[in-house]
Scaffold this motif. Structure first.
Motif, PDB file in Angstrom:
ATOM      1  N   ALA A  60       0.827  -1.205   0.000  1.00 33.32           N
ATOM      2  CA  ALA A  60       0.000   0.000   0.000  1.00 33.32           C
ATOM      3  C   ALA A  60       0.864   1.259   0.000  1.00 33.32           C
ATOM      4  O   ALA A  60       1.885   1.330   0.693  1.00 33.32           O
ATOM      5  N   THR A  61       0.444   2.235  -0.776  1.00 32.98           N
ATOM      6  CA  THR A  61       1.160   3.518  -0.809  1.00 32.98           C
ATOM      7  C   THR A  61       0.403   4.590  -0.039  1.00 32.98           C
ATOM      8  O   THR A  61       1.014   5.517   0.497  1.00 32.98           O
ATOM      9  N   THR A  62      -0.930   4.491  -0.038  1.00 33.06           N
ATOM     10  CA  THR A  62      -1.749   5.405   0.763  1.00 33.06           C
ATOM     11  C   THR A  62      -2.876   4.606   1.407  1.00 33.06           C
ATOM     12  O   THR A  62      -3.219   3.503   0.948  1.00 33.06           O
ATOM     13  N   VAL A  63      -3.470   5.175   2.442  1.00 29.99           N
ATOM     14  CA  VAL A  63      -4.591   4.551   3.150  1.00 29.99           C
ATOM     15  C   VAL A  63      -5.659   5.609   3.384  1.00 29.99           C
ATOM     16  O   VAL A  63      -5.338   6.775   3.663  1.00 29.99           O
ATOM     17  N   GLN A  64      -6.911   5.191   3.265  1.00 28.07           N
ATOM     18  CA  GLN A  64      -8.024   6.078   3.619  1.00 28.07           C
ATOM     19  C   GLN A  64      -8.884   5.356   4.653  1.00 28.07           C
ATOM     20  O   GLN A  64      -9.041   4.135   4.599  1.00 28.07           O
ATOM     21  N   TRP A  65      -9.453   6.136   5.563  1.00 24.56           N
ATOM     22  CA  TRP A  65     -10.409   5.628   6.537  1.00 24.56           C
ATOM     23  C   TRP A  65     -11.743   6.339   6.327  1.00 24.56           C
ATOM     24  O   TRP A  65     -11.776   7.558   6.106  1.00 24.56           O
ATOM     25  N   PHE A  66     -12.820   5.549   6.403  1.00 22.70           N
ATOM     26  CA  PHE A  66     -14.163   6.074   6.206  1.00 22.70           C
ATOM     27  C   PHE A  66     -15.063   5.609   7.352  1.00 22.70           C
ATOM     28  O   PHE A  66     -14.878   4.530   7.908  1.00 22.70           O
ATOM     29  N   PRO A 123       2.432   7.386   4.509  1.00 27.11           N
ATOM     30  CA  PRO A 123       3.038   6.878   5.746  1.00 27.11           C
ATOM     31  C   PRO A 123       3.258   7.992   6.762  1.00 27.11           C
ATOM     32  O   PRO A 123       3.848   9.026   6.444  1.00 27.11           O
ATOM     33  N   GLY A 124       2.744   7.753   7.981  1.00 31.23           N
ATOM     34  CA  GLY A 124       2.832   8.769   9.019  1.00 31.23           C
ATOM     35  C   GLY A 124       1.566   8.785   9.830  1.00 31.23           C
ATOM     36  O   GLY A 124       0.788   7.837   9.817  1.00 31.23           O
ATOM     37  N   THR A 125       1.354   9.886  10.545  1.00 33.11           N
ATOM     38  CA  THR A 125       0.233  10.010  11.473  1.00 33.11           C
ATOM     39  C   THR A 125      -0.518  11.313  11.233  1.00 33.11           C
ATOM     40  O   THR A 125       0.095  12.348  10.943  1.00 33.11           O
ATOM     41  N   LYS A 126      -1.846  11.229  11.346  1.00 30.67           N
ATOM     42  CA  LYS A 126      -2.685  12.433  11.292  1.00 30.67           C
ATOM     43  C   LYS A 126      -3.645  12.414  12.461  1.00 30.67           C
ATOM     44  O   LYS A 126      -4.056  11.345  12.941  1.00 30.67           O
ATOM     45  N   GLU A 127      -4.051  13.586  12.873  1.00 29.48           N
ATOM     46  CA  GLU A 127      -4.976  13.712  13.991  1.00 29.48           C
ATOM     47  C   GLU A 127      -6.065  14.715  13.622  1.00 29.48           C
ATOM     48  O   GLU A 127      -5.798  15.731  12.985  1.00 29.48           O
ATOM     49  N   ASN A 128      -7.300  14.386  14.028  1.00 29.19           N
ATOM     50  CA  ASN A 128      -8.412  15.298  13.787  1.00 29.19           C
ATOM     51  C   ASN A 128      -9.386  15.160  14.950  1.00 29.19           C
ATOM     52  O   ASN A 128     -10.134  14.193  15.026  1.00 29.19           O
ATOM     53  N   ARG A 167     -10.959  14.011  18.064  1.00 30.38           N
ATOM     54  CA  ARG A 167     -10.802  12.812  18.901  1.00 30.38           C
ATOM     55  C   ARG A 167     -10.269  11.604  18.122  1.00 30.38           C
ATOM     56  O   ARG A 167     -10.120  10.524  18.682  1.00 30.38           O
ATOM     57  N   LEU A 168      -9.993  11.797  16.861  1.00 29.66           N
ATOM     58  CA  LEU A 168      -9.508  10.704  16.020  1.00 29.66           C
ATOM     59  C   LEU A 168      -8.037  10.897  15.672  1.00 29.66           C
ATOM     60  O   LEU A 168      -7.598  12.025  15.415  1.00 29.66           O
ATOM     61  N   LYS A 169      -7.309   9.795  15.682  1.00 30.51           N
ATOM     62  CA  LYS A 169      -5.912   9.804  15.256  1.00 30.51           C
ATOM     63  C   LYS A 169      -5.647   8.550  14.454  1.00 30.51           C
ATOM     64  O   LYS A 169      -6.078   7.449  14.840  1.00 30.51           O
ATOM     65  N   SER A 170      -4.939   8.696  13.336  1.00 27.15           N
ATOM     66  CA  SER A 170      -4.666   7.534  12.494  1.00 27.15           C
ATOM     67  C   SER A 170      -3.203   7.497  12.110  1.00 27.15           C
ATOM     68  O   SER A 170      -2.581   8.527  11.865  1.00 27.15           O
ATOM     69  N   THR A 171      -2.672   6.283  12.081  1.00 21.22           N
ATOM     70  CA  THR A 171      -1.283   6.045  11.700  1.00 21.22           C
ATOM     71  C   THR A 171      -1.237   5.040  10.566  1.00 21.22           C
ATOM     72  O   THR A 171      -1.996   4.068  10.558  1.00 21.22           O
ATOM     73  N   PHE A 172      -0.346   5.287   9.617  1.00 24.99           N
ATOM     74  CA  PHE A 172      -0.108   4.349   8.522  1.00 24.99           C
ATOM     75  C   PHE A 172       1.374   4.000   8.534  1.00 24.99           C
ATOM     76  O   PHE A 172       2.228   4.875   8.359  1.00 24.99           O
ATOM     77  N   ASN A 173       1.657   2.717   8.773  1.00 31.29           N
ATOM     78  CA  ASN A 173       3.023   2.205   8.754  1.00 31.29           C
ATOM     79  C   ASN A 173       3.180   1.337   7.521  1.00 31.29           C
ATOM     80  O   ASN A 173       2.732   0.181   7.490  1.00 31.29           O
ATOM     81  N   SER A 174       3.806   1.873   6.485  1.00 32.51           N
ATOM     82  CA  SER A 174       3.898   1.148   5.214  1.00 32.51           C
ATOM     83  C   SER A 174       4.923   0.002   5.300  1.00 32.51           C
ATOM     84  O   SER A 174       4.757  -1.025   4.646  1.00 32.51           O
ATOM     85  N   LYS A 175       5.936   0.166   6.109  1.00 29.35           N
ATOM     86  CA  LYS A 175       6.968  -0.888   6.215  1.00 29.35           C
ATOM     87  C   LYS A 175       6.414  -2.144   6.859  1.00 29.35           C
ATOM     88  O   LYS A 175       6.763  -3.259   6.469  1.00 29.35           O
ATOM     89  N   GLU A 176       5.534  -1.954   7.839  1.00 30.28           N
ATOM     90  CA  GLU A 176       4.952  -3.119   8.520  1.00 30.28           C
ATOM     91  C   GLU A 176       3.545  -3.416   8.023  1.00 30.28           C
ATOM     92  O   GLU A 176       2.860  -4.276   8.566  1.00 30.28           O
ATOM     93  N   SER A 177       3.121  -2.684   7.015  1.00 27.61           N
ATOM     94  CA  SER A 177       1.854  -2.965   6.315  1.00 27.61           C
ATOM     95  C   SER A 177       0.624  -2.953   7.216  1.00 27.61           C
ATOM     96  O   SER A 177      -0.180  -3.908   7.219  1.00 27.61           O
ATOM     97  N   TYR A 178       0.455  -1.881   7.960  1.00 26.71           N
ATOM     98  CA  TYR A 178      -0.758  -1.751   8.757  1.00 26.71           C
ATOM     99  C   TYR A 178      -1.105  -0.284   8.954  1.00 26.71           C
ATOM    100  O   TYR A 178      -0.283   0.621   8.772  1.00 26.71           O
ATOM    101  N   GLU A 190      -4.442   1.815  -1.049  1.00 30.32           N
ATOM    102  CA  GLU A 190      -4.130   2.027  -2.463  1.00 30.32           C
ATOM    103  C   GLU A 190      -2.812   1.350  -2.787  1.00 30.32           C
ATOM    104  O   GLU A 190      -1.787   1.651  -2.180  1.00 30.32           O
ATOM    105  N   ALA A 191      -2.861   0.401  -3.704  1.00 35.11           N
ATOM    106  CA  ALA A 191      -1.643  -0.101  -4.345  1.00 35.11           C
ATOM    107  C   ALA A 191      -1.739   0.476  -5.747  1.00 35.11           C
ATOM    108  O   ALA A 191      -2.853   0.734  -6.198  1.00 35.11           O
TER     109      ALA A 191
END
Lengths: 112, 107
Positions: B29-35, B51-56, B58-69, B90-91
Motif C-alpha cells: 500500500a502507498t496510501t490509506v483512507q479511513w471512512f 506513511p505517518g500520522t494524522k490527527e483530527n 478525537r480521532l488519530k490515524s497512523t499508517f506504517n507502510s513498512k509493517e503494512s498496517y 491504495e496499491a
C-alpha cells in the motif's frame, strides 16, 4: 456538506427491467467511480472513469454500463436487472485517481 | 477482503472510553483512507494518509507502510461515532477496501 449527488435514493423493480442511476459531483474532480455494496456491506469497485480512461472491474457483468456526458456526471445503467443486483450502489469522486474519495449517499436497488 | 484485513469485525464501547481499530495489508500500500459509514448509509472520509500520522479532534490515524498496517484511534467515544469503519489501501492503480468494523457506542 454533500457534494456528490445521487438519484434516486431507492428503486424497486422487477427482474428483466432496465434501470438507470444518476450521479453528479460539484467538486470539480477529474475521476468518478461506481461501487457496489452488498448485503454484508462489502464494497466492490465497478468502474472508475476520468475524461480519458474507463477502467472496468473485470468481474462486472456486461449488463452494467457507465454513461458520462461530462466529467461532473457519471450515470450507471443496468440493462436487464437480476435478483443478485439488489444492493446499494455508491457513486464517488476524487480529484485525481489515488486521491481522497468523496461518496454520494447511495441508491438502494431492490429487484423483485 | 483478504488483501485488506480489518480487526475487530465488531466492537462495543462505553461512551467516553478509548479504542483502536486496525487494518493489515497483504499488498504494498502507498496510501490509506479511513471512512465512517453512518447508520443512514453515508460514507464519510475521515483520513487520507501517506506513511505517518494524522490527527483530527478525537480521532488519530497512523499508517506504517513498512509493517503494512494502519490504525485508527478513537478517544472519548461519543454516541455519534457509532457506525461501520472502513479502511481502504491504495496499491498503484487500485483501491481495495477492508470488510469493515462495526462500532457501537453505548451510553
Amino acid at each position: 456538506e454533500t457534494a456528490v449527488f445521487q438519484t434516486p435514493n431507492y428503486h424497486v423493480t422487477q427482474v428483466g427491467n432496465e434501470v438507470s442511476f444518476n450521479c453528479k459531483q460539484t467538486l470539480g474532480h477529474d475521476t468518478m467511480y461506481w461501487y457496489k455494496q452488498d448485503s454484508k456491506k462489502l464494497l466492490k469497485i465497478m468502474f472508475s472513469y476520468n475524461n480519458k480512461q474507463l477502467i472496468v472491474n473485470e468481474t462486472v457483468p456486461r449488463r452494467f454500463s457507465p454513461q458520462s456526458s461530462d466529467k461532473a456526471h457519471l450515470n450507471l445503467r443496468i440493462k436487464s436487472v437480476e435478483p443478485e443486483d439488489s444492493a446499494v450502489y455508491l457513486c464517488a469522486s476524487s480529484l485525481f485517481s489515488a486521491e481522497t474519495l468523496y461518496f454520494g449517499s447511495g441508491t438502494r436497488l431492490t429487484v423483485l | 477482503g483478504d488483501k485488506v484485513k480489518q480487526s475487530p469485525s465488531a466492537l462495543s464501547l462505553q461512551e467516553g472510553t478509548n479504542s483502536a481499530l486496525r487494518c493489515n495489508f497483504s499488498i504494498a500500500a502507498t496510501t490509506v483512507q479511513w471512512f465512517l459509514q453512518n447508520p443512514r448509509g453515508s460514507l464519510i472520509n475521515l483520513f487520507y494518509l501517506v506513511p505517518g500520522t494524522k490527527e483530527n479532534g478525537r480521532l488519530k490515524s497512523t499508517f506504517n507502510s513498512k509493517e503494512s498496517y494502519s490504525t485508527l484511534h478513537i478517544r472519548d467515544a461519543q454516541l455519534e461515532d457509532s457506525g461501520t469503519y472502513f479502511c481502504a489501501a491504495e496499491a498503484p492503480g487500485k483501491l481495495t477496501f477492508g470488510d469493515g468494523t462495526v462500532l457501537t457506542v453505548k451510553p
